[in-house]
Design an enzyme around this catalytic site. Structure first.
Site, PDB file in Angstrom:
ATOM      1  N   ASN A  19       0.838  -1.212   0.000  1.00 12.10           N
ATOM      2  CA  ASN A  19       0.000   0.000   0.000  1.00 12.10           C
ATOM      3  C   ASN A  19       0.870   1.258   0.000  1.00 12.10           C
ATOM      4  O   ASN A  19       0.566   2.229  -0.694  1.00 12.10           O
ATOM      5  CB  ASN A  19      -0.938   0.006   1.207  1.00 12.10           C
ATOM      6  CG  ASN A  19      -2.164  -0.855   0.970  1.00 12.10           C
ATOM      7  OD1 ASN A  19      -3.055  -0.469   0.214  1.00 12.10           O
ATOM      8  ND2 ASN A  19      -2.202  -2.023   1.585  1.00 12.10           N
ATOM      9  N   ASN A 105      -6.121   5.517   7.525  1.00 12.05           N
ATOM     10  CA  ASN A 105      -5.720   4.115   7.631  1.00 12.05           C
ATOM     11  C   ASN A 105      -6.483   3.315   6.586  1.00 12.05           C
ATOM     12  O   ASN A 105      -7.572   3.705   6.169  1.00 12.05           O
ATOM     13  CB  ASN A 105      -6.060   3.585   9.029  1.00 12.05           C
ATOM     14  CG  ASN A 105      -5.653   2.138   9.221  1.00 12.05           C
ATOM     15  OD1 ASN A 105      -4.528   1.735   8.882  1.00 12.05           O
ATOM     16  ND2 ASN A 105      -6.556   1.329   9.761  1.00 12.05           N
ATOM     17  N   HIS A 107      -8.062  -0.584   5.889  1.00 14.68           N
ATOM     18  CA  HIS A 107      -8.408  -1.830   6.560  1.00 14.68           C
ATOM     19  C   HIS A 107      -9.018  -2.781   5.531  1.00 14.68           C
ATOM     20  O   HIS A 107      -9.858  -2.362   4.734  1.00 14.68           O
ATOM     21  CB  HIS A 107      -9.399  -1.557   7.695  1.00 14.68           C
ATOM     22  CG  HIS A 107      -9.706  -2.773   8.492  1.00 14.68           C
ATOM     23  ND1 HIS A 107      -8.863  -3.248   9.472  1.00 14.68           N
ATOM     24  CD2 HIS A 107     -10.729  -3.652   8.419  1.00 14.68           C
ATOM     25  CE1 HIS A 107      -9.374  -4.356   9.987  1.00 14.68           C
ATOM     26  NE2 HIS A 107     -10.501  -4.632   9.356  1.00 14.68           N
ATOM     27  N   ASP A 148      -9.613   0.947  14.210  1.00 12.58           N
ATOM     28  CA  ASP A 148     -10.537   0.802  13.083  1.00 12.58           C
ATOM     29  C   ASP A 148     -11.830   1.583  13.246  1.00 12.58           C
ATOM     30  O   ASP A 148     -12.845   1.234  12.659  1.00 12.58           O
ATOM     31  CB  ASP A 148     -10.849  -0.685  12.816  1.00 12.58           C
ATOM     32  CG  ASP A 148      -9.583  -1.459  12.511  1.00 12.58           C
ATOM     33  OD1 ASP A 148      -8.677  -0.873  11.897  1.00 12.58           O
ATOM     34  OD2 ASP A 148      -9.494  -2.627  12.905  1.00 12.58           O
ATOM     35  N   GLU A 177      -7.361  -2.295  -2.283  1.00 18.37           N
ATOM     36  CA  GLU A 177      -6.720  -1.405  -1.302  1.00 18.37           C
ATOM     37  C   GLU A 177      -5.802  -0.404  -2.003  1.00 18.37           C
ATOM     38  O   GLU A 177      -5.785   0.779  -1.692  1.00 18.37           O
ATOM     39  CB  GLU A 177      -5.896  -2.221  -0.302  1.00 18.37           C
ATOM     40  CG  GLU A 177      -6.723  -3.086   0.619  1.00 18.37           C
ATOM     41  CD  GLU A 177      -5.856  -3.807   1.636  1.00 18.37           C
ATOM     42  OE1 GLU A 177      -4.936  -3.202   2.203  1.00 18.37           O
ATOM     43  OE2 GLU A 177      -6.092  -5.013   1.860  1.00 18.37           O
TER      44      GLU A 177
HETATM   45  C1  GRF Z   1      -3.108  -4.388   4.331  1.00 17.17           C
HETATM   46  O1  GRF Z   1      -3.923  -5.509   4.191  1.00 17.17           O
HETATM   47  C2  GRF Z   1      -3.848  -3.291   5.035  1.00 17.17           C
HETATM   48  O2  GRF Z   1      -5.221  -3.332   4.812  1.00 17.17           O
HETATM   49  C3  GRF Z   1      -3.568  -3.549   6.474  1.00 17.17           C
HETATM   50  O3  GRF Z   1      -2.264  -4.077   6.516  1.00 17.17           O
HETATM   51  C4  GRF Z   1      -1.932  -4.653   5.262  1.00 17.17           C
HETATM   52  C5  GRF Z   1      -0.678  -4.021   4.793  1.00 17.17           C
HETATM   53  O4  GRF Z   1      -0.214  -4.600   3.597  1.00 17.17           O
HETATM   54  N1  GRF Z   1      -3.774  -2.365   7.257  1.00 17.17           N
HETATM   55  P1  GRF Z   1       0.994  -3.922   2.816  1.00 17.17           P
HETATM   56  O5  GRF Z   1       2.173  -3.878   3.777  1.00 17.17           O
HETATM   57  O6  GRF Z   1       0.557  -2.550   2.423  1.00 17.17           O
HETATM   58  O7  GRF Z   1       1.273  -4.795   1.647  1.00 17.17           O
END
Ligand code: GRF
Length: 194
Positions: A19, A105, A107, A148, A177
């Site tokens: 992400n 954030n 989730h 959350d 995401e």
């Molecule tokens: C993701 O699934 C996000 O929703 C959660 O932690 C994970 C992080 O994944 N908060 P990455 O490190 O961004 O690949």
């Protein structure tokens, strides 16, 4: 006038950083009107640190402990937005106050379903499947002092297939995401710049 936000990203000690990388790329290609100034990990072994460095972003490790809040604020100096990308702790209150409604954030569920302490990663997708949900997705929300909670900014949805495992569902949601975080951030930055 086009907004040009300065963004800090925080990742967890074992974060992959996908992400985080999506946000950095969206800033570079102009999808998000801003630039990522720093990536901060809460432990030195986070894979996200190497990914950020390869993308030309400076990184810092700030270990939780005494004076964590002030040390984070020092590391985030100059930033006006903060994105939590795989960061699993509650932020010190002084950090939240420093970025009023400017901490986001992501989730991997449709909050308020399947959120809260201990609901992260595989646990979320296992619970979604066990509950027989036919739909899942991700939520980008403003961060508050509770896990959350805080208003949702954007949710993207996908189906849960009958033969899904936590892994196949996680992979489907992760694609959403990457899209959702940049879209939500871009929207908020543009809204707050008028
Ligand atoms: C993701 O699934 C996000 O929703 C959660 O932690 C994970 C992080 O994944 N908060 P990455 O490190 O961004 O690949």
């Amino acid at each position: 006038m086009e907004a040009n936000a300065t963004i800090g990203i925080m990742v967890g000690p074992h974060g992959r950083g996908s992400n985080m990388a999506a946000i950095i790329r969206s800033c570079k290609d102009g999808t998000v009107p801003g630039n990522v100034q720093v990536v901060i990990a809460s432990g030195p072994q986070s894979d996200a640190l190497g990914v950020a460095q390869e993308l030309g972003i400076s990184t810092k490790v700030v270990l939780p402990g005494e004076e964590y809040g002030p040390r984070l604020l020092e590391a985030l100096e100059g930033c006006d937005w903060l994105c939590l990308a795989g960061y699993l702790r509650i932020l010190p209150v002084e950090v939240l106050h420093h970025f009023p409604n400017r901490v986001l954030n992501i989730h991997p569920s449709l909050l308020p379903k399947f959120g809260g302490k201990g609901m992260y990663g595989r646990h979320v997708h296992e619970a979604v499947i066990a509950a027989g949900e036919t739909e899942s997705g991700c939520t980008v929300h403003i961060v508050s002092e509770k896990y959350d909670e805080g208003p949702a900014v954007l949710q993207l949805k996908c189906p849960v297939q009958p033969d899904d495992t936590p892994e196949t569902l996680a992979a489907r949601v992760l694609k959403l995401e990457h899209q959702a975080f940049s879209e939500a951030l871009a929207r908020l930055i543009r809204d707050r710049s008028h």
